[in-house]
Scaffold this motif. Structure first.
Motif, PDB file in Angstrom:
ATOM      1  N   VAL A 165       9.417  -7.981 -12.375  1.00  0.00           N
ATOM      2  CA  VAL A 165       8.566  -8.944 -13.077  1.00  0.00           C
ATOM      3  C   VAL A 165       8.989 -10.392 -12.830  1.00  0.00           C
ATOM      4  O   VAL A 165       8.191 -11.313 -13.024  1.00  0.00           O
ATOM      5  N   LYS A 166      10.220 -10.623 -12.379  1.00  0.00           N
ATOM      6  CA  LYS A 166      10.708 -11.974 -12.078  1.00  0.00           C
ATOM      7  C   LYS A 166      10.464 -12.352 -10.619  1.00  0.00           C
ATOM      8  O   LYS A 166      10.865 -13.420 -10.172  1.00  0.00           O
ATOM      9  N   GLY A 167       9.858 -11.412  -9.852  1.00  0.00           N
ATOM     10  CA  GLY A 167       9.576 -11.685  -8.452  1.00  0.00           C
ATOM     11  C   GLY A 167      10.728 -11.386  -7.512  1.00  0.00           C
ATOM     12  O   GLY A 167      10.671 -11.699  -6.335  1.00  0.00           O
ATOM     13  N   VAL A 168      11.787 -10.772  -8.042  1.00  0.00           N
ATOM     14  CA  VAL A 168      12.963 -10.441  -7.234  1.00  0.00           C
ATOM     15  C   VAL A 168      12.786  -9.035  -6.662  1.00  0.00           C
ATOM     16  O   VAL A 168      12.457  -8.090  -7.390  1.00  0.00           O
ATOM     17  N   SER A 169      13.011  -8.895  -5.360  1.00  0.00           N
ATOM     18  CA  SER A 169      12.892  -7.583  -4.718  1.00  0.00           C
ATOM     19  C   SER A 169      14.240  -6.892  -4.648  1.00  0.00           C
ATOM     20  O   SER A 169      15.265  -7.524  -4.427  1.00  0.00           O
ATOM     21  N   SER A 170      14.203  -5.574  -4.830  1.00  0.00           N
ATOM     22  CA  SER A 170      15.402  -4.760  -4.641  1.00  0.00           C
ATOM     23  C   SER A 170      15.014  -3.538  -3.824  1.00  0.00           C
ATOM     24  O   SER A 170      13.845  -3.138  -3.785  1.00  0.00           O
ATOM     25  N   THR A 171      15.990  -2.964  -3.152  1.00  0.00           N
ATOM     26  CA  THR A 171      15.765  -1.845  -2.246  1.00  0.00           C
ATOM     27  C   THR A 171      16.120  -0.535  -2.935  1.00  0.00           C
ATOM     28  O   THR A 171      17.140  -0.433  -3.617  1.00  0.00           O
ATOM     29  N   VAL A 173      14.096   3.225 -11.845  1.00  0.00           N
ATOM     30  CA  VAL A 173      13.789   1.812 -12.088  1.00  0.00           C
ATOM     31  C   VAL A 173      14.321   1.409 -13.461  1.00  0.00           C
ATOM     32  O   VAL A 173      14.919   0.340 -13.619  1.00  0.00           O
ATOM     33  N   HIS A 174      14.138   2.272 -14.459  1.00  0.00           N
ATOM     34  CA  HIS A 174      14.661   1.991 -15.800  1.00  0.00           C
ATOM     35  C   HIS A 174      16.173   1.786 -15.763  1.00  0.00           C
ATOM     36  O   HIS A 174      16.699   0.838 -16.358  1.00  0.00           O
ATOM     37  N   ALA A 175      16.880   2.651 -15.030  1.00  0.00           N
ATOM     38  CA  ALA A 175      18.344   2.555 -14.954  1.00  0.00           C
ATOM     39  C   ALA A 175      18.786   1.234 -14.321  1.00  0.00           C
ATOM     40  O   ALA A 175      19.779   0.641 -14.758  1.00  0.00           O
ATOM     41  N   ARG A 176      18.061   0.754 -13.327  1.00  0.00           N
ATOM     42  CA  ARG A 176      18.468  -0.461 -12.623  1.00  0.00           C
ATOM     43  C   ARG A 176      17.882  -1.733 -13.245  1.00  0.00           C
ATOM     44  O   ARG A 176      18.570  -2.736 -13.370  1.00  0.00           O
ATOM     45  N   GLU A 177      16.606  -1.700 -13.625  1.00  0.00           N
ATOM     46  CA  GLU A 177      15.914  -2.900 -14.100  1.00  0.00           C
ATOM     47  C   GLU A 177      15.934  -3.045 -15.625  1.00  0.00           C
ATOM     48  O   GLU A 177      15.556  -4.083 -16.151  1.00  0.00           O
ATOM     49  N   ARG A 178      16.283  -1.975 -16.302  1.00  0.00           N
ATOM     50  CA  ARG A 178      16.328  -1.956 -17.778  1.00  0.00           C
ATOM     51  C   ARG A 178      14.956  -2.147 -18.422  1.00  0.00           C
ATOM     52  O   ARG A 178      14.844  -2.689 -19.505  1.00  0.00           O
ATOM     53  N   VAL A 179      13.908  -1.698 -17.725  1.00  0.00           N
ATOM     54  CA  VAL A 179      12.554  -1.728 -18.281  1.00  0.00           C
ATOM     55  C   VAL A 179      12.223  -0.289 -18.692  1.00  0.00           C
ATOM     56  O   VAL A 179      12.243   0.610 -17.843  1.00  0.00           O
ATOM     57  N   PRO A 180      11.951  -0.050 -19.973  1.00  0.00           N
ATOM     58  CA  PRO A 180      11.638   1.317 -20.417  1.00  0.00           C
ATOM     59  C   PRO A 180      10.479   1.918 -19.612  1.00  0.00           C
ATOM     60  O   PRO A 180       9.527   1.211 -19.256  1.00  0.00           O
ATOM     61  N   ILE A 200       6.464  -2.014  -3.609  1.00  0.00           N
ATOM     62  CA  ILE A 200       5.951  -1.534  -4.884  1.00  0.00           C
ATOM     63  C   ILE A 200       6.160  -2.664  -5.896  1.00  0.00           C
ATOM     64  O   ILE A 200       7.216  -3.272  -5.935  1.00  0.00           O
ATOM     65  N   SER A 201       5.133  -2.933  -6.696  1.00  0.00           N
ATOM     66  CA  SER A 201       5.225  -3.998  -7.687  1.00  0.00           C
ATOM     67  C   SER A 201       5.415  -3.401  -9.074  1.00  0.00           C
ATOM     68  O   SER A 201       4.764  -2.428  -9.441  1.00  0.00           O
ATOM     69  N   LEU A 202       6.306  -4.019  -9.823  1.00  0.00           N
ATOM     70  CA  LEU A 202       6.569  -3.633 -11.215  1.00  0.00           C
ATOM     71  C   LEU A 202       6.027  -4.725 -12.123  1.00  0.00           C
ATOM     72  O   LEU A 202       6.354  -5.904 -11.952  1.00  0.00           O
ATOM     73  N   SER A 203       5.171  -4.345 -13.033  1.00  0.00           N
ATOM     74  CA  SER A 203       4.724  -5.276 -14.072  1.00  0.00           C
ATOM     75  C   SER A 203       4.848  -4.545 -15.406  1.00  0.00           C
ATOM     76  O   SER A 203       5.113  -3.337 -15.452  1.00  0.00           O
ATOM     77  N   LEU A 204       4.682  -5.269 -16.480  1.00  0.00           N
ATOM     78  CA  LEU A 204       4.838  -4.694 -17.813  1.00  0.00           C
ATOM     79  C   LEU A 204       3.466  -4.368 -18.396  1.00  0.00           C
ATOM     80  O   LEU A 204       2.504  -5.106 -18.178  1.00  0.00           O
ATOM     81  N   ARG A 205       3.416  -3.272 -19.119  1.00  0.00           N
ATOM     82  CA  ARG A 205       2.180  -2.908 -19.822  1.00  0.00           C
ATOM     83  C   ARG A 205       1.991  -3.876 -20.976  1.00  0.00           C
ATOM     84  O   ARG A 205       2.949  -4.280 -21.622  1.00  0.00           O
ATOM     85  N   LEU A 206       0.767  -4.243 -21.219  1.00  0.00           N
ATOM     86  CA  LEU A 206       0.476  -5.149 -22.319  1.00  0.00           C
ATOM     87  C   LEU A 206       0.548  -4.383 -23.634  1.00  0.00           C
ATOM     88  O   LEU A 206       0.053  -3.265 -23.763  1.00  0.00           O
ATOM     89  N   ARG A 207       1.200  -4.974 -24.585  1.00  0.00           N
ATOM     90  CA  ARG A 207       1.268  -4.397 -25.928  1.00  0.00           C
ATOM     91  C   ARG A 207       0.127  -4.980 -26.745  1.00  0.00           C
ATOM     92  O   ARG A 207      -0.345  -6.069 -26.483  1.00  0.00           O
ATOM     93  N   GLY A 208      -0.295  -4.263 -27.737  1.00  0.00           N
ATOM     94  CA  GLY A 208      -1.328  -4.826 -28.594  1.00  0.00           C
ATOM     95  C   GLY A 208      -2.176  -3.752 -29.213  1.00  0.00           C
ATOM     96  O   GLY A 208      -2.010  -2.564 -28.958  1.00  0.00           O
ATOM     97  N   GLY A 209      -3.098  -4.147 -30.000  1.00  0.00           N
ATOM     98  CA  GLY A 209      -3.898  -3.148 -30.674  1.00  0.00           C
ATOM     99  C   GLY A 209      -5.264  -3.552 -30.942  1.00  0.00           C
ATOM    100  O   GLY A 209      -6.102  -4.163 -30.600  1.00  0.00           O
TER     101      GLY A 209
END
Length: 154
Positions: A87-93, A109-116, A145-154
């Motif tokens: 999400v910060k635009g940083v690429s990892s292999t 990805v969760h283990a490395r990026e800490r995104v649930p 592959i791009s990682l983005s966050l799901r939008l929260r809301g209701g």
């Protein structure tokens, strides 16, 4: 027609239709012998070796006939590298196997990026990857592959 599938020291006779595809033969082998389709390499020897490469081709298009011998080679999928842009635009292999599941990759990805896992939105070639294998989404060596966050809301 009957095909004889040989595997290091053993033979197995399988009943197939000449109009069956290579893919359906691989599925039958997986059901009978427990060898995953993606690990199978089939070679028909009839004077010269012909690899059954096109999963959508029929058995008769390769010249297979009743009693034909097909050699089954068990392979392991090659490890390939892909790039994940966070999400910060940083690429990892990441080193992956094409048959790796999307859920397993999300766990990595969760283990490395800490995104649930439940907040991850992975996309490749404009397709969101939800389930199945990475190869189902045409992920191959050096894919982005791009990682983005799901939008929260209701």
């Amino acid at each position: 027609m009957d095909l004889i599938i040989t595997l290091v020291g053993s033979s197995h006779t399988l009943r197939v239709n000449p109009h069956d595809t290579v893919s359906s033969l691989k599925i039958l082998i997986q059901q009978k012998l427990g060898i995953a389709c993606e690990s199978q390499k089939l070679v028909f020897v009839n004077g010269c070796s012909t690899t059954l490469e096109d999963d959508s081709a029929t058995l008769e298009s390769y010249g297979l006939h009743s009693g034909a011998r097909v050699t089954l080679l068990v392979t392991t999928p090659a490890i390939i590298q892909v790039f994940l842009k966070n999400v910060k635009g940083v690429s990892s292999t990441y080193d992956i196997k094409p048959d790796e599941t999307v859920n397993h990759f999300k766990s990595r990805v969760h283990a490395r990026e800490r995104v649930p896992v439940d907040q991850q939105r992975l996309t490749h070639e404009s397709r969101e990857m939800n389930e199945g294998k990475l190869s189902d989404y045409n992920v191959r060596a050096h894919s982005n592959i791009s990682l983005s966050l799901r939008l929260r809301g209701g």
